[in-house]
Design a protein around this motif. Structure first.
Motif, mmCIF file in Angstrom:
data_model
loop_
_atom_site.group_PDB
_atom_site.id
_atom_site.type_symbol
_atom_site.label_atom_id
_atom_site.label_comp_id
_atom_site.label_asym_id
_atom_site.label_seq_id
_atom_site.Cartn_x
_atom_site.Cartn_y
_atom_site.Cartn_z
ATOM 1 N N LEU A 1 6.903 1.968 13.268
ATOM 2 C CA LEU A 1 5.802 2.440 14.584
ATOM 3 C C LEU A 1 5.196 3.945 15.642
ATOM 4 O O LEU A 1 6.408 4.927 15.349
ATOM 5 C CB LEU A 1 6.591 1.539 15.662
ATOM 6 C CG LEU A 1 6.995 0.593 15.368
ATOM 7 C CD1 LEU A 1 7.614 -0.582 16.334
ATOM 8 C CD2 LEU A 1 5.542 -1.218 14.668
ATOM 9 N N ARG A 2 3.777 3.440 14.628
ATOM 10 C CA ARG A 2 3.368 4.806 15.415
ATOM 11 C C ARG A 2 3.513 4.647 16.867
ATOM 12 O O ARG A 2 3.329 3.700 17.896
ATOM 13 C CB ARG A 2 2.086 4.568 15.032
ATOM 14 C CG ARG A 2 1.707 5.208 13.695
ATOM 15 C CD ARG A 2 0.395 5.646 12.946
ATOM 16 N NE ARG A 2 -0.906 4.872 13.584
ATOM 17 C CZ ARG A 2 -1.757 5.142 14.613
ATOM 18 N NH1 ARG A 2 -1.808 6.762 15.318
ATOM 19 N NH2 ARG A 2 -2.753 4.605 15.207
ATOM 20 N N THR A 3 3.341 5.831 17.848
ATOM 21 C CA THR A 3 3.192 5.637 19.364
ATOM 22 C C THR A 3 1.858 6.509 19.453
ATOM 23 O O THR A 3 1.075 7.256 18.673
ATOM 24 C CB THR A 3 4.343 6.824 19.184
ATOM 25 O OG1 THR A 3 5.041 6.593 19.541
ATOM 26 C CG2 THR A 3 3.406 7.619 21.222
ATOM 27 N N GLU B 1 8.577 7.577 25.032
ATOM 28 C CA GLU B 1 8.739 6.604 23.934
ATOM 29 C C GLU B 1 10.772 7.698 24.021
ATOM 30 O O GLU B 1 10.642 6.888 22.588
ATOM 31 C CB GLU B 1 7.971 8.489 23.347
ATOM 32 C CG GLU B 1 8.392 7.650 21.886
ATOM 33 C CD GLU B 1 7.579 8.833 21.053
ATOM 34 O OE1 GLU B 1 6.748 9.093 19.840
ATOM 35 O OE2 GLU B 1 6.566 10.053 21.970
ATOM 36 N N GLU C 1 8.159 1.481 24.828
ATOM 37 C CA GLU C 1 8.352 2.341 23.911
ATOM 38 C C GLU C 1 6.946 3.963 23.249
ATOM 39 O O GLU C 1 6.876 4.355 22.682
ATOM 40 C CB GLU C 1 9.895 3.122 23.167
ATOM 41 C CG GLU C 1 9.247 1.099 22.233
ATOM 42 C CD GLU C 1 11.426 1.546 22.273
ATOM 43 O OE1 GLU C 1 11.150 2.162 21.197
ATOM 44 O OE2 GLU C 1 12.153 0.890 23.403
ATOM 45 N N THR C 2 6.177 2.510 21.772
ATOM 46 C CA THR C 2 5.195 2.860 21.548
ATOM 47 C C THR C 2 3.827 2.848 22.021
ATOM 48 O O THR C 2 2.572 3.531 21.515
ATOM 49 C CB THR C 2 5.639 2.009 20.524
ATOM 50 O OG1 THR C 2 5.031 1.023 20.393
ATOM 51 C CG2 THR C 2 6.626 1.787 19.619
ATOM 52 N N ARG C 3 3.207 1.935 22.753
ATOM 53 C CA ARG C 3 2.639 2.154 23.474
ATOM 54 C C ARG C 3 1.974 2.565 25.022
ATOM 55 O O ARG C 3 2.009 1.842 26.192
ATOM 56 C CB ARG C 3 1.647 0.174 23.272
ATOM 57 C CG ARG C 3 1.837 0.173 22.357
ATOM 58 C CD ARG C 3 1.145 -1.193 22.513
ATOM 59 N NE ARG C 3 0.473 -2.241 21.797
ATOM 60 C CZ ARG C 3 -0.768 -3.416 22.043
ATOM 61 N NH1 ARG C 3 1.044 -3.636 21.904
ATOM 62 N NH2 ARG C 3 -2.182 -3.085 22.133
ATOM 63 N N VAL D 1 -1.042 -1.256 16.186
ATOM 64 C CA VAL D 1 0.811 -1.672 16.888
ATOM 65 C C VAL D 1 0.809 -2.587 16.208
ATOM 66 O O VAL D 1 0.316 -3.399 16.275
ATOM 67 C CB VAL D 1 0.516 -0.993 18.607
ATOM 68 C CG1 VAL D 1 0.193 0.243 18.547
ATOM 69 C CG2 VAL D 1 -0.595 -2.051 19.077
ATOM 70 N N ARG E 1 13.460 3.765 17.503
ATOM 71 C CA ARG E 1 13.310 2.831 18.679
ATOM 72 C C ARG E 1 14.706 2.321 18.575
ATOM 73 O O ARG E 1 15.394 1.937 18.758
ATOM 74 C CB ARG E 1 12.635 1.626 18.001
ATOM 75 C CG ARG E 1 10.632 2.012 17.375
ATOM 76 C CD ARG E 1 10.101 3.247 18.203
ATOM 77 N NE ARG E 1 9.259 3.965 17.774
ATOM 78 C CZ ARG E 1 8.554 4.865 18.689
ATOM 79 N NH1 ARG E 1 8.517 5.151 19.200
ATOM 80 N NH2 ARG E 1 7.054 4.940 17.925
ATOM 81 N N ASP F 1 6.535 -2.132 22.903
ATOM 82 C CA ASP F 1 5.165 -1.987 23.578
ATOM 83 C C ASP F 1 5.329 -0.832 24.740
ATOM 84 O O ASP F 1 5.062 0.510 24.746
ATOM 85 C CB ASP F 1 4.309 -2.933 24.033
ATOM 86 C CG ASP F 1 3.741 -4.196 23.330
ATOM 87 O OD1 ASP F 1 4.182 -3.598 21.603
ATOM 88 O OD2 ASP F 1 3.318 -4.712 23.043
#
Length: 390
Positions: free
Chosen positions: A68-70, A102, A126-128, A14, A32, A124
């Motif tokens: 970006l990966r979730t 997300e 929306e992705t972590r 991330v 995003r 962060d």
């Protein structure tokens, strides 16, 4: 809260935790909402972003960072129900089975909660993400306490219970099954089309006057929605969800929230009319508020998408908020004050009357609650409850 991992977010998966991006030009990230991470109020380090020439402007083509990966970490909650005593909202308890969302709505007031995890309220958030894997068991324990007193429970007051990861985790469905079992009234506010998956449970809850569902529609302009809330369902899909819920006999309303000056405010009447035509019975609205780190997230987004409107939007927000960008006072924080607030209120009231809405809030029955049995355990496979033998 207790997490299953000491560091659930490996640094190579991330983006780096909050940078001060004021020195670098704001640039939208594909899919995003936030254009980057922002420093949060618990940060102990300060960083400054520097343009090294690889972000465009040189002889090489402009660089676009990879998507970006979730990622989803697992948490086991000691308690799942949150309480509030705010006079501005019509419920005093809520459940959020997920931390972060997300959908990536750039205006989300819940973004600052990620700072409690040491993460940024920007990308962060929306992705972590964090899933409270024991949400159903934790709620069962709370509802079975001898002193529990029933009232309407809000599902997803902070983060959306029908965000994309619900398709895999199904925590919301498990909570619905428990609330149906106990006859507990609940309300849901969502932007997720996945809400249609649970029509079978909704119909049974609605038949007992235990459920109200509100679809949030900020705008019918798909181009604006794609920038504003990039991973939420498209506006037309939310209208279709209203239509499906209404056809199934589920009391459904529309939330026009938030109204954003010079971005979505022109859509107020159109949203109310379209939602009513689709079957919405009730409607309410709020105006944009910018608590804590939501302000830099939103202003960076304006700079990336609507730089020509940025000053105009922020000046109007100041007009709504007594000269500030945020006003946390009860009584004004949801609707604002002054000329702009009065104009929005009058427009909303007129549009609601013209469209033929019957009410602002859907009343639910709080008399059917039966506490769950304390000796119910989950089966090893997690699919269904079983009674304890001893």
């Amino acid at each position: 809260m207790v997490s299953d991992f000491s560091d659930p977010f490996p640094s190579d998966d991330v983006p780096a935790v909050p940078d001060d991006e004021a020195a670098a030009p704001a640039a939208a990230r594909r899919g995003r909402g936030a254009v980057g991470n922002v420093a949060h109020r618990f940060d102990t380090d300060s960083r400054r972003a520097i343009d090294d020439g690889w972000q465009g402007g040189g002889p090489e083509p402009e660089f676009e960072p990879p998507p970006l990966r979730t990622t989803v970490a697992v948490e086991r909650a000691r308690r799942i129900m949150s309480r509030n005593d705010s006079p501005d909202i019509p419920f005093d308890r809520s459940i959020n089975p997920y931390r972060g969302c997300e959908h990536g709505c750039v205006y989300c007031f819940a973004r600052p909660t990620h700072a409690y995890l040491g993460l940024s309220p920007g990308l962060d958030f929306e992705t972590r993400l964090v899933a409270k894997a024991n949400a159903v068991e934790a709620l069962r324990a709370e509802l079975s306490r001898p002193g529990y007193r029933v009232d309407v429970l809000s599902l997803g007051a902070a983060t959306d219970v029908y965000q994309p990861i619900e398709r895999e985790w199904k925590l919301t469905r498990g909570l619905l099954e428990l609330l149906l079992e106990t006859g507990h009234p609940l309300s849901i506010v969502t932007k997720g089309a996945t809400v249609e998956r649970d029509l079978d449970l909704f119909a049974r809850l609605a038949a007992r006057r235990l459920l109200a569902v509100y679809l949030t529609i900020t705008t019918l302009d798909a181009a604006v929605a794609r920038k504003l809330e990039p991973r939420a369902a498209a506006p037309w899909r939310r209208l279709e969800a209203i239509r499906a819920l209404s056809a199934a006999g589920v009391p459904v309303g529309v939330s026009v929230a938030p109204v954003i000056p010079f971005i979505t405010d022109d859509q107020l009447e159109r949203v109310l009319e379209a939602a009513r035509e689709a079957g919405a019975q009730a409607a309410f609205y709020t105006v944009l508020r910018l608590p804590w780190e939501v302000e830099p997230v939103f202003t960076n987004w304006l700079e990336a998408h609507y730089p020509d409107r940025k000053a105009r939007v922020m000046h109007c927000i100041e007009s709504l908020r007594g000269g500030r960008h945020n006003d946390p006072r009860f009584g004004t924080r949801m609707r604002g004050e002054g000329i702009w607030a009065d104009l929005i209120r009058q427009r909303f009231a007129r549009a609601v009357r013209a469209a033929g809405y019957s009410q602002q809030r859907i009343e639910l029955d709080t008399t059917q609650f039966v506490p769950p049995r304390r000796d119910v355990k989950r089966r090893a496979d997690g699919d269904a409850p079983q009674l304890a033998l001893f």
